[in-house]
Motif scaffolding. Structure first.
Motif, mmCIF file in Angstrom:
data_model
loop_
_atom_site.group_PDB
_atom_site.id
_atom_site.type_symbol
_atom_site.label_atom_id
_atom_site.label_comp_id
_atom_site.label_asym_id
_atom_site.label_seq_id
_atom_site.Cartn_x
_atom_site.Cartn_y
_atom_site.Cartn_z
ATOM 1 N N PRO A 182 0.793 -1.246 0.000
ATOM 2 C CA PRO A 182 0.000 0.000 0.000
ATOM 3 C C PRO A 182 0.817 1.283 0.000
ATOM 4 C CG PRO A 182 -0.888 -1.593 1.573
ATOM 5 C CD PRO A 182 0.413 -2.148 1.106
ATOM 6 N N SER A 183 2.037 1.253 0.532
ATOM 7 C CA SER A 183 2.833 2.484 0.597
ATOM 8 C C SER A 183 3.234 2.981 -0.788
ATOM 9 C CB SER A 183 4.095 2.261 1.436
ATOM 10 O OG SER A 183 4.967 1.346 0.794
ATOM 11 N N MET A 184 3.391 2.079 -1.747
ATOM 12 C CA MET A 184 3.839 2.421 -3.101
ATOM 13 C C MET A 184 5.112 3.260 -3.072
ATOM 14 S SD MET A 184 2.147 0.855 -5.392
ATOM 15 C CE MET A 184 2.343 1.705 -6.942
ATOM 16 N N VAL A 185 6.050 2.844 -2.251
ATOM 17 C CA VAL A 185 7.358 3.493 -2.168
ATOM 18 C C VAL A 185 8.395 2.499 -2.675
ATOM 19 C CG1 VAL A 185 9.069 4.593 -0.691
ATOM 20 C CG2 VAL A 185 6.636 4.853 -0.181
ATOM 21 N N TYR A 186 9.149 2.916 -3.694
ATOM 22 C CA TYR A 186 10.106 2.017 -4.331
ATOM 23 C C TYR A 186 11.527 2.450 -3.984
ATOM 24 C CZ TYR A 186 11.765 -1.073 -8.099
ATOM 25 O OH TYR A 186 12.371 -2.071 -8.834
ATOM 26 N N SER A 187 11.801 2.506 -2.704
ATOM 27 C CA SER A 187 13.141 2.819 -2.219
ATOM 28 C C SER A 187 13.248 2.254 -0.812
ATOM 29 C CB SER A 187 13.394 4.338 -2.228
ATOM 30 O OG SER A 187 12.391 5.019 -1.487
ATOM 31 N N CYS A 188 14.435 2.319 -0.262
ATOM 32 C CA CYS A 188 14.731 1.686 1.023
ATOM 33 C C CYS A 188 13.857 2.232 2.143
ATOM 34 C CB CYS A 188 16.207 1.927 1.346
ATOM 35 S SG CYS A 188 16.720 1.341 2.961
ATOM 36 N N ALA A 189 13.209 1.338 2.868
ATOM 37 C CA ALA A 189 12.426 1.730 4.039
ATOM 38 C C ALA A 189 13.359 1.955 5.239
ATOM 39 C CB ALA A 189 11.388 0.659 4.360
ATOM 40 N N TYR A 190 12.800 2.421 6.335
ATOM 41 C CA TYR A 190 13.584 2.744 7.538
ATOM 42 C C TYR A 190 12.960 2.000 8.710
ATOM 43 C CZ TYR A 190 16.604 5.794 10.384
ATOM 44 O OH TYR A 190 17.564 6.288 11.223
ATOM 45 N N TRP A 191 13.680 1.012 9.218
ATOM 46 C CA TRP A 191 13.118 0.045 10.156
ATOM 47 C C TRP A 191 13.517 0.356 11.586
ATOM 48 C CZ3 TRP A 191 10.055 -3.807 7.980
ATOM 49 C CH2 TRP A 191 10.108 -3.893 6.583
ATOM 50 N N ASP A 192 12.517 0.615 12.438
ATOM 51 C CA ASP A 192 12.783 0.708 13.881
ATOM 52 C C ASP A 192 13.045 -0.678 14.458
ATOM 53 O OD1 ASP A 192 12.425 3.480 14.017
ATOM 54 O OD2 ASP A 192 10.253 3.238 14.098
ATOM 55 N N ARG A 193 12.306 -1.668 13.929
ATOM 56 C CA ARG A 193 12.457 -3.062 14.369
ATOM 57 C C ARG A 193 12.310 -3.950 13.136
ATOM 58 N NH1 ARG A 193 8.071 -1.350 16.528
ATOM 59 N NH2 ARG A 193 6.920 -3.125 15.647
ATOM 60 N N PRO A 194 13.029 -5.068 13.093
ATOM 61 C CA PRO A 194 12.890 -5.967 11.935
ATOM 62 C C PRO A 194 11.486 -6.523 11.755
ATOM 63 C CG PRO A 194 14.863 -6.496 13.203
ATOM 64 C CD PRO A 194 14.081 -5.513 14.017
ATOM 65 N N ASP A 195 10.687 -6.532 12.850
ATOM 66 C CA ASP A 195 9.336 -7.084 12.732
ATOM 67 C C ASP A 195 8.280 -6.014 12.459
ATOM 68 O OD1 ASP A 195 9.492 -5.872 15.213
ATOM 69 O OD2 ASP A 195 8.468 -7.480 16.299
ATOM 70 N N SER A 196 8.719 -4.784 12.181
ATOM 71 C CA SER A 196 7.766 -3.756 11.754
ATOM 72 C C SER A 196 7.163 -4.171 10.418
ATOM 73 C CB SER A 196 8.464 -2.400 11.592
ATOM 74 O OG SER A 196 8.973 -1.923 12.812
ATOM 75 N N THR A 197 5.985 -3.636 10.113
ATOM 76 C CA THR A 197 5.422 -3.895 8.797
ATOM 77 C C THR A 197 6.155 -3.038 7.767
ATOM 78 O OG1 THR A 197 3.752 -2.136 8.885
ATOM 79 C CG2 THR A 197 3.157 -4.284 9.852
ATOM 80 N N LEU A 198 6.090 -3.461 6.518
ATOM 81 C CA LEU A 198 6.709 -2.685 5.443
ATOM 82 C C LEU A 198 6.095 -1.291 5.369
ATOM 83 C CD1 LEU A 198 8.541 -2.498 2.948
ATOM 84 C CD2 LEU A 198 6.711 -3.575 1.618
ATOM 85 N N GLU A 199 4.788 -1.189 5.570
ATOM 86 C CA GLU A 199 4.129 0.106 5.495
ATOM 87 C C GLU A 199 4.610 1.028 6.620
ATOM 88 O OE1 GLU A 199 2.475 -2.896 5.019
ATOM 89 O OE2 GLU A 199 2.739 -2.434 2.903
ATOM 90 N N GLU A 200 4.778 0.481 7.827
ATOM 91 C CA GLU A 200 5.302 1.286 8.934
ATOM 92 C C GLU A 200 6.707 1.778 8.631
ATOM 93 O OE1 GLU A 200 2.984 -0.874 12.708
ATOM 94 O OE2 GLU A 200 4.950 -1.605 12.029
ATOM 95 N N ALA A 201 7.541 0.900 8.088
ATOM 96 C CA ALA A 201 8.924 1.269 7.801
ATOM 97 C C ALA A 201 9.011 2.301 6.677
ATOM 98 C CB ALA A 201 9.722 0.020 7.445
ATOM 99 N N GLN A 202 8.138 2.195 5.684
ATOM 100 C CA GLN A 202 8.170 3.190 4.616
ATOM 101 C C GLN A 202 7.660 4.544 5.110
ATOM 102 O OE1 GLN A 202 9.837 3.019 2.127
ATOM 103 N NE2 GLN A 202 9.686 1.094 1.000
ATOM 104 N N ARG A 203 6.652 4.520 5.943
ATOM 105 C CA ARG A 203 6.184 5.789 6.516
ATOM 106 C C ARG A 203 7.287 6.429 7.363
ATOM 107 N NH1 ARG A 203 1.592 8.674 7.945
ATOM 108 N NH2 ARG A 203 1.768 9.797 9.914
ATOM 109 N N ALA A 204 8.013 5.605 8.111
ATOM 110 C CA ALA A 204 9.112 6.121 8.938
ATOM 111 C C ALA A 204 10.192 6.749 8.060
ATOM 112 C CB ALA A 204 9.697 5.001 9.788
ATOM 113 N N LYS A 205 10.464 6.147 6.895
ATOM 114 C CA LYS A 205 11.465 6.720 5.986
ATOM 115 C C LYS A 205 11.016 8.072 5.451
ATOM 116 C CE LYS A 205 11.505 6.317 1.856
ATOM 117 N NZ LYS A 205 12.004 5.097 1.234
ATOM 118 N N LEU A 206 9.767 8.153 4.990
ATOM 119 C CA LEU A 206 9.252 9.415 4.471
ATOM 120 C C LEU A 206 9.287 10.500 5.541
ATOM 121 C CD1 LEU A 206 6.175 8.130 2.424
ATOM 122 C CD2 LEU A 206 8.431 8.773 1.537
#
Length: 438
Positions: free
Chosen positions: A170-194
């Protein structure tokens, strides 16, 4: 008569000089090799012809994309085993050239030459198979002209927004996400990167933001919605622009965000208070990079910030020997280039920027890529229907191989924060590092 798999295993050991670390299953259903290892499947003799007519990475890639070659078992483990035997992605170009020269010398050995002749006989007669239709043709003319760059971007991004929805989520982000924890969801990590990018840029309501290579609009949407900026996003992909505009309209933000199909060299409506360039600079190329940094510097107001998020390769002892992997160039990012992070920093400084922070986040990209691969594998039948079997196979191979490259420190990714510092010397950044509010 010896079955094909046993003959292939023996011939591979003769040519490579070591036992093949994968099990082989041939077109005649015979198997040979270490039990319990991932299985390298040669579905048709044509796979051998592809590799014989184009030895090395491109021949293997063509066989994979065409479905003549496959892997059964853990793809990551298979790629690791093959990489250690056949090629080293972190190997300097000079060492790679020396190894290839040694390999050619070995072909003069009568035993090796006999093995190659046997391999040719096993492959069967016939002309070289045509490359898969997913392969980009060899480009002609000068690198990184406006027309050629648009064609290269279209090859990669105009393969269907529905396909990218499956892979990216759903994030539709095609670049490296930013992970607070390895078990975060991809959407959470992409929002954190933005959000990290927005905080590094110190965005405030009413400011003008330029997002270079805006993709499907996720960055400009986040910045306008959460930080109140007015944003312009540019892309060379018609499909991305259409998708981004619909998202913006659905969010009720058409008064705050403009999406353009435009090259960075065509922007003439500066200045901007901030610029983000996330996963775009890899397409610029070394012949244009000084122009790229100079344009971004001119587009910023004095005191304005640039956040450049870019994949980096390891430096070569002889930089002139650097070349892009054939698989990546023909199937993934035509004309794309990677540079060492030190060179990127130097060119930003040469353009007049003051580089204030470099954050290396390569482990984050490995996590991101593994999530994308999992998304693709989970929705495989639908992904194939939306594109083609070959295109889906390209994405699965390149993302899995890239994840391993980030994990093994063969490539990295960095966020470089730079400022167009005015003559007064007031950068506008806080005294405390990594406190991005200022």
């Amino acid at each position: 008569m010896t079955h094909a798999a046993a003959r292939l295993a023996a011939l591979a050991e003769e040519v490579v000089g070591a036992p093949l670390p994968l099990r082989i299953r041939a077109w005649d259903r015979s198997e040979a090799g270490p039990p319990g290892a991932p299985v390298l499947i040669l579905r048709r003799r044509r796979a051998l012809r592809r590799m014989l007519w184009k030895p090395g990475e491109l021949g293997l890639a063509r066989a994979w994309v065409a479905g003549d070659l496959d892997i059964e078992g853990d793809l990551y483990e298979a790629l690791e085993r093959l990489a250690g035997l056949l090629w080293e992605k972190d190997e300097p170009a000079a060492s790679r050239s020396a190894r290839l020269a040694t390999a050619w010398k070995a072909l003069r050995d009568p035993g090796t030459r006999a093995a190659v002749r046997d391999l040719v006989a096993l492959a069967g007669p016939g002309l070289p198979p045509a490359p898969p239709r997913e392969e980009a043709g060899a480009s002609r003319g000068p690198l990184h002209t406006l027309r050629r760059d648009k064609q290269a971007i279209s090859h990669h991004y105009d393969v269907g927004n529905d396909f990218y929805e499956l892979v990216l989520g759903p994030s539709m982000v095609y670049s490296c996400a930013y992970w607070d924890r390895p078990d975060s969801t991809l959407e959470e990590a992409q929002r954190a990167k933005l959000d990290l990018v927005c905080r590094k840029l110190a965005l405030e309501p009413g400011q003008r933001l330029l997002d270079v290579g805006c993709g499907w609009g996720s960055m400009v949407l986040h910045a306008a919605r959460e930080y109140g900026v007015r944003a312009v996003g540019i892309t060379l992909s018609e499909e991305q622009a259409s998708y981004a505009r619909k998202r913006i309209a659905d969010a009720g933000l058409t008064e705050k965000i403009e999406i353009r199909v435009q090259d960075y060299r065509e922007i003439d409506d500066g200045p901007y208070d901030a610029i983000s360039s996330i996963g775009m600079a890899e397409h610029v190329g070394s012949v244009r990079y000084a122009e790229y940094t100079g344009i971004l510097h001119r587009l910023l107001v004095p005191g304005g910030r640039l956040l450049n998020h870019q994949i980096a390769r390891r430096p070569e002892p002889d930089e002139e020997a650097y070349h892009v992997d054939e698989f990546i160039d023909r199937y993934v990012f035509p004309d794309g280039e990677l540079a060492p992070v030190g060179r990127t920093v130097t060119q930003l400084e040469e353009a007049g920027f003051e580089v204030r922070d470099v954050e290396a986040i390569r482990e984050h990209y490995a996590l991101t890529l593994r999530r994308w691969v999992a998304n693709l594998e989970r929705t495989w039948p639908q992904a194939v229907r939306l594109t083609s079997p070959g295109r889906a196979r390209v994405w699965r191979l390149y993302m899995a191989a890239s994840a391993l490259s980030f994990e093994r420190n063969r490539i990295g990714v960095n966020q470089v924060l730079a400022v167009r510092t005015p003559e007064s010397g007031a950068s506008g950044l806080p005294l405390r590092a990594r406190d991005w509010r200022g």
